[in-house]
Design a protein around this motif. Structure first.
Motif, PDB file in Angstrom:
ATOM      1  N   GLU A  77       0.807  -1.210   0.000  1.00  0.00           N
ATOM      2  CA  GLU A  77       0.000   0.000   0.000  1.00  0.00           C
ATOM      3  C   GLU A  77       0.847   1.271   0.000  1.00  0.00           C
ATOM      4  N   GLY A  78       2.151   1.115   0.056  1.00  0.00           N
ATOM      5  CA  GLY A  78       3.045   2.269   0.018  1.00  0.00           C
ATOM      6  C   GLY A  78       3.063   3.088   1.290  1.00  0.00           C
ATOM      7  N   ILE A  79       2.718   2.484   2.430  1.00  0.00           N
ATOM      8  CA  ILE A  79       2.647   3.241   3.688  1.00  0.00           C
ATOM      9  C   ILE A  79       3.545   2.654   4.779  1.00  0.00           C
ATOM     10  N   TYR A  80       4.366   1.685   4.415  1.00  0.00           N
ATOM     11  CA  TYR A  80       5.242   1.058   5.401  1.00  0.00           C
ATOM     12  C   TYR A  80       6.209   2.060   6.017  1.00  0.00           C
ATOM     13  N   GLU A  81       6.776   2.925   5.192  1.00  0.00           N
ATOM     14  CA  GLU A  81       7.783   3.875   5.669  1.00  0.00           C
ATOM     15  C   GLU A  81       7.235   4.813   6.729  1.00  0.00           C
ATOM     16  N   ASN A  82       5.949   5.127   6.653  1.00  0.00           N
ATOM     17  CA  ASN A  82       5.359   6.066   7.612  1.00  0.00           C
ATOM     18  C   ASN A  82       4.393   5.360   8.562  1.00  0.00           C
ATOM     19  N   THR A  83       4.729   4.145   8.938  1.00  0.00           N
ATOM     20  CA  THR A  83       3.935   3.405   9.919  1.00  0.00           C
ATOM     21  C   THR A  83       4.827   2.987  11.075  1.00  0.00           C
ATOM     22  N   ILE A  84       4.405   3.315  12.285  1.00  0.00           N
ATOM     23  CA  ILE A  84       5.083   2.837  13.483  1.00  0.00           C
ATOM     24  C   ILE A  84       4.525   1.457  13.803  1.00  0.00           C
ATOM     25  N   PHE A  85       5.399   0.479  13.892  1.00  0.00           N
ATOM     26  CA  PHE A  85       5.002  -0.889  14.209  1.00  0.00           C
ATOM     27  C   PHE A  85       5.648  -1.246  15.542  1.00  0.00           C
ATOM     28  N   ILE A  86       4.815  -1.542  16.527  1.00  0.00           N
ATOM     29  CA  ILE A  86       5.295  -1.884  17.864  1.00  0.00           C
ATOM     30  C   ILE A  86       4.911  -3.323  18.162  1.00  0.00           C
ATOM     31  N   PHE A  87       5.892  -4.154  18.410  1.00  0.00           N
ATOM     32  CA  PHE A  87       5.641  -5.540  18.792  1.00  0.00           C
ATOM     33  C   PHE A  87       6.073  -5.759  20.234  1.00  0.00           C
ATOM     34  N   THR A  88       5.191  -6.379  21.030  1.00  0.00           N
ATOM     35  CA  THR A  88       5.578  -6.806  22.369  1.00  0.00           C
ATOM     36  C   THR A  88       4.530  -7.783  22.900  1.00  0.00           C
ATOM     37  N   SER A  89       4.738  -8.244  24.138  1.00  0.00           N
ATOM     38  CA  SER A  89       3.848  -9.214  24.770  1.00  0.00           C
ATOM     39  C   SER A  89       3.277  -8.625  26.053  1.00  0.00           C
ATOM     40  N   ASP A  90       2.132  -9.146  26.497  1.00  0.00           N
ATOM     41  CA  ASP A  90       1.470  -8.572  27.670  1.00  0.00           C
ATOM     42  C   ASP A  90       2.101  -8.976  28.994  1.00  0.00           C
ATOM     43  N   ASN A  91       2.830 -10.069  29.001  1.00  0.00           N
ATOM     44  CA  ASN A  91       3.544 -10.519  30.202  1.00  0.00           C
ATOM     45  C   ASN A  91       4.409 -11.717  29.834  1.00  0.00           C
ATOM     46  N   GLY A  92       5.053 -12.296  30.826  1.00  0.00           N
ATOM     47  CA  GLY A  92       5.935 -13.429  30.582  1.00  0.00           C
ATOM     48  C   GLY A  92       5.192 -14.691  30.194  1.00  0.00           C
ATOM     49  N   PRO A  93       5.939 -15.776  29.927  1.00  0.00           N
ATOM     50  CA  PRO A  93       5.343 -16.983  29.377  1.00  0.00           C
ATOM     51  C   PRO A  93       4.724 -17.912  30.412  1.00  0.00           C
ATOM     52  N   ALA A  94       3.658 -18.601  29.990  1.00  0.00           N
ATOM     53  CA  ALA A  94       3.104 -19.698  30.772  1.00  0.00           C
ATOM     54  C   ALA A  94       3.696 -21.009  30.281  1.00  0.00           C
ATOM     55  N   LYS A  95       3.864 -21.115  28.958  1.00  0.00           N
ATOM     56  CA  LYS A  95       4.377 -22.337  28.338  1.00  0.00           C
ATOM     57  C   LYS A  95       5.739 -22.144  27.667  1.00  0.00           C
ATOM     58  N   GLY A  96       6.054 -20.930  27.297  1.00  0.00           N
ATOM     59  CA  GLY A  96       7.267 -20.678  26.544  1.00  0.00           C
ATOM     60  C   GLY A  96       8.484 -20.469  27.415  1.00  0.00           C
ATOM     61  N   SER A  97       9.435 -19.691  26.895  1.00  0.00           N
ATOM     62  CA  SER A  97      10.718 -19.512  27.561  1.00  0.00           C
ATOM     63  C   SER A  97      11.012 -18.041  27.860  1.00  0.00           C
ATOM     64  N   ALA A  98      11.591 -17.824  29.027  1.00  0.00           N
ATOM     65  CA  ALA A  98      12.050 -16.478  29.394  1.00  0.00           C
ATOM     66  C   ALA A  98      13.556 -16.458  29.607  1.00  0.00           C
ATOM     67  N   LYS A  99      14.265 -17.475  29.136  1.00  0.00           N
ATOM     68  CA  LYS A  99      15.721 -17.533  29.314  1.00  0.00           C
ATOM     69  C   LYS A  99      16.388 -16.246  28.837  1.00  0.00           C
ATOM     70  N   PRO A 100      17.366 -15.751  29.560  1.00  0.00           N
ATOM     71  CA  PRO A 100      17.992 -16.290  30.770  1.00  0.00           C
ATOM     72  C   PRO A 100      17.376 -15.745  32.057  1.00  0.00           C
ATOM     73  N   LEU A 101      16.156 -15.270  31.972  1.00  0.00           N
ATOM     74  CA  LEU A 101      15.512 -14.630  33.113  1.00  0.00           C
ATOM     75  C   LEU A 101      14.941 -15.662  34.083  1.00  0.00           C
ATOM     76  N   ARG A 102      14.767 -15.235  35.312  1.00  0.00           N
ATOM     77  CA  ARG A 102      14.142 -16.076  36.331  1.00  0.00           C
ATOM     78  C   ARG A 102      12.636 -15.829  36.345  1.00  0.00           C
ATOM     79  N   GLY A 103      11.873 -16.901  36.501  1.00  0.00           N
ATOM     80  CA  GLY A 103      10.437 -16.750  36.646  1.00  0.00           C
ATOM     81  C   GLY A 103       9.676 -16.778  35.350  1.00  0.00           C
ATOM     82  N   LYS A 104       8.349 -16.610  35.458  1.00  0.00           N
ATOM     83  CA  LYS A 104       7.451 -16.685  34.312  1.00  0.00           C
ATOM     84  C   LYS A 104       6.192 -15.875  34.596  1.00  0.00           C
ATOM     85  N   LYS A 105       5.174 -16.078  33.799  1.00  0.00           N
ATOM     86  CA  LYS A 105       3.902 -15.382  33.967  1.00  0.00           C
ATOM     87  C   LYS A 105       3.403 -15.484  35.406  1.00  0.00           C
TER      88      LYS A 105
END
Length: 446
Positions: A269-297
């Motif tokens: 659509e020719g609008i990628y250059e002027n689009t802010i794209f923010i990716f993140t998660s709402d909290n830590g994992p229940a099933k996935g990995s948080a390595k090398p961090l301690r703890g989870k969701k």
């Protein structure tokens, strides 16, 4: 004839000035529109710190999000203000600690009567007043009663479900409550009950693509809050068995595909250059990995609240940056207000800061040191971070008193000990006192 020629000569300079002013006005208006970037927040559910290729994922690939990281800033010290869904979403959309909205304890359920108060001023309301169209796609989880739903919180469009996918037709035996099949809405209309969850990621993606293609003249804000990888896990047939990490890896790969489809559409659509794209998660994992961090969701250890995060804006944000500056989702509200030239009510007390200057020039700018407060699932303040130091005051989840004894104040230097293994509280009593006093004073204010 001569009279007409004389008048043309007399009026021509005036006409020329008029034309130039008109052209200038049109150009200025177009530039103003172009200066307001489109905004997409791609918010996953329970995706851990290491559940992305560029953060060290194992057993599955995320090429689209990895490429996104190469085209913007990848954060290694990015946090959310809660360990579970509802309060984290409240913080993101208000720029305020969830306790200010009275949504800091546990999550909302299908039997809950409350939600995010309509008196709260949301990011969607701010951007809408700033000239944006606003859309919420996916999981809401800030109240399923009509007064709390997205269309009453600043969103022009809503396409999705009001709460978590594990609440689909669930029986809460402690209170003898049977929840209904998971409701699926388009705005206020119930369009499906108990949708086939293996197609949720696909449906949300297709809706986002459609909205981008059918956008109007205004800049748009799309808050795309995926249900996955919250349990129970579902992937569409096209992704089942695709990873070496089982169904969880399949789910993450489909989320990566989702991001890729949206990015591809922005480019087409020719609008990628002027689009802010923010990716993140709402909290830590229940099933996935948080390595090398301690703890989870659900835990206030790092793994519960430090999450993967990428921010791009190709025309403005430099490529290929990795930042260890402390940032959190509360910062997105004031930052997007500044970038979009939207106004924030003077009486609104925000807990985040504007990091727009840093985003535009991360090599030259640094962010001021500031405290960050960790509220547990039970609503109590459990920890505080300031600079390199993190102090845990108490622990409700993620600590076994029977095997580990009564929890004592624990201090960690996160620059040296990202895994929170070496408690140095006895070596730095003055830091323990300082952070304890900061935490107590802040919580008392709320």
């Amino acid at each position: 004839m001569n009279f007409m020629k004389i008048n043309v000569r007399l009026y021509w300079p005036t006409m020329l000035v008029f034309l130039l002013v008109s052209i200038s006005s049109c150009t200025q208006k177009d530039n103003t529109t172009e200066s307001q970037p489109n905004i997409i927040i791609f918010f996953t559910d329970d995706q851990g710190y290491a559940d992305l290729g560029t953060y060290g994922a194992e057993g599955f690939e995320t090429p689209n999000l990895d490429q996104l990281a190469a085209e913007g800033i990848r954060f290694t010290n990015f946090y959310v203000p809660a360990t579970v869904c509802t309060p984290s979403r409240a913080g993101l959309l208000t720029g305020r600690y969830p306790k200010r909205s009275n949504l800091h304890e546990a999550v909302l359920f299908p039997f809950s009567e409350g939600g995010l108060s309509p008196d709260e001023y949301t990011m969607a309301e701010m951007l809408k007043e700033g000239g944006y169209t606003t859309s919420c796609i996916g999981k809401w989880h800030l109240g399923h009663k009509e007064a709390f739903m997205p269309n009453n919180q600043g969103f022009d469009e809503f396409y999705g479900v009001p709460y978590s996918n594990d609440m689909d037709n669930y029986y809460y035996k402690d209170i003898d409550f049977q929840s209904p099949p998971l409701p699926f809405y388009r705005n206020t209309e119930l369009i499906e009950s108990g949708p086939d969850q293996q197609y949720l990621t696909k449906k949300y993606t297709e809706e986002a693509v459609k909205q981008i293609k059918n956008r109007g003249q205004k800049p748009f804000f799309i808050y795309l809050a995926h249900n996955m990888p919250h349990t129970p896990l579902f992937a569409s047939p096209a992704f089942k068995g695709k990873s070496k990490h089982g169904l969880y890896g399949d789910v993450i790969m489909e989320l990566d595909w989702s991001a890729g489809e949206i990015i591809k559409t922005l480019k087409e659509e020719g609008i990628y250059e002027n689009t802010i794209f923010i990716f993140t998660s709402d909290n830590g994992p229940a099933k996935g990995s948080a390595k090398p961090l301690r703890g989870k969701k659900a835990q206030t250890w790092e793994g519960g609240q430090r999450v993967p995060a990428i921010i791009t804006w190709p025309s403005k944000i430099p490529k290929g940056k990795v930042s260890d500056e402390f940032v959190n989702t509360l910062d997105l509200f004031p930052t997007l207000a500044k970038i979009s030239s939207s106004k924030i009510p003077s009486e609104l007390q925000l807990d985040g800061i504007d990091i727009s200057e840093f985003l535009l020039d991360p090599d030259a700018k640094t962010l001021a040191e500031r405290p960050f407060y960790f509220y547990a699932r039970n609503g109590e303040l459990e920890a505080i971070r300031l600079g390199e130091w993190k102090l845990h005051l108490k622990k409700s989840i993620g600590w076994n008193e029977k095997s580990e004894g009564e929890f004592q104040a624990a201090l960690y230097n996160l620059n040296l000990d990202i895994g929170e293994k070496d408690n140095v509280a006895t070596h730095h009593p003055e830091i323990v006192t300082k952070l304890s006093e900061l935490a107590t004073a802040f919580d008392a204010k709320l």
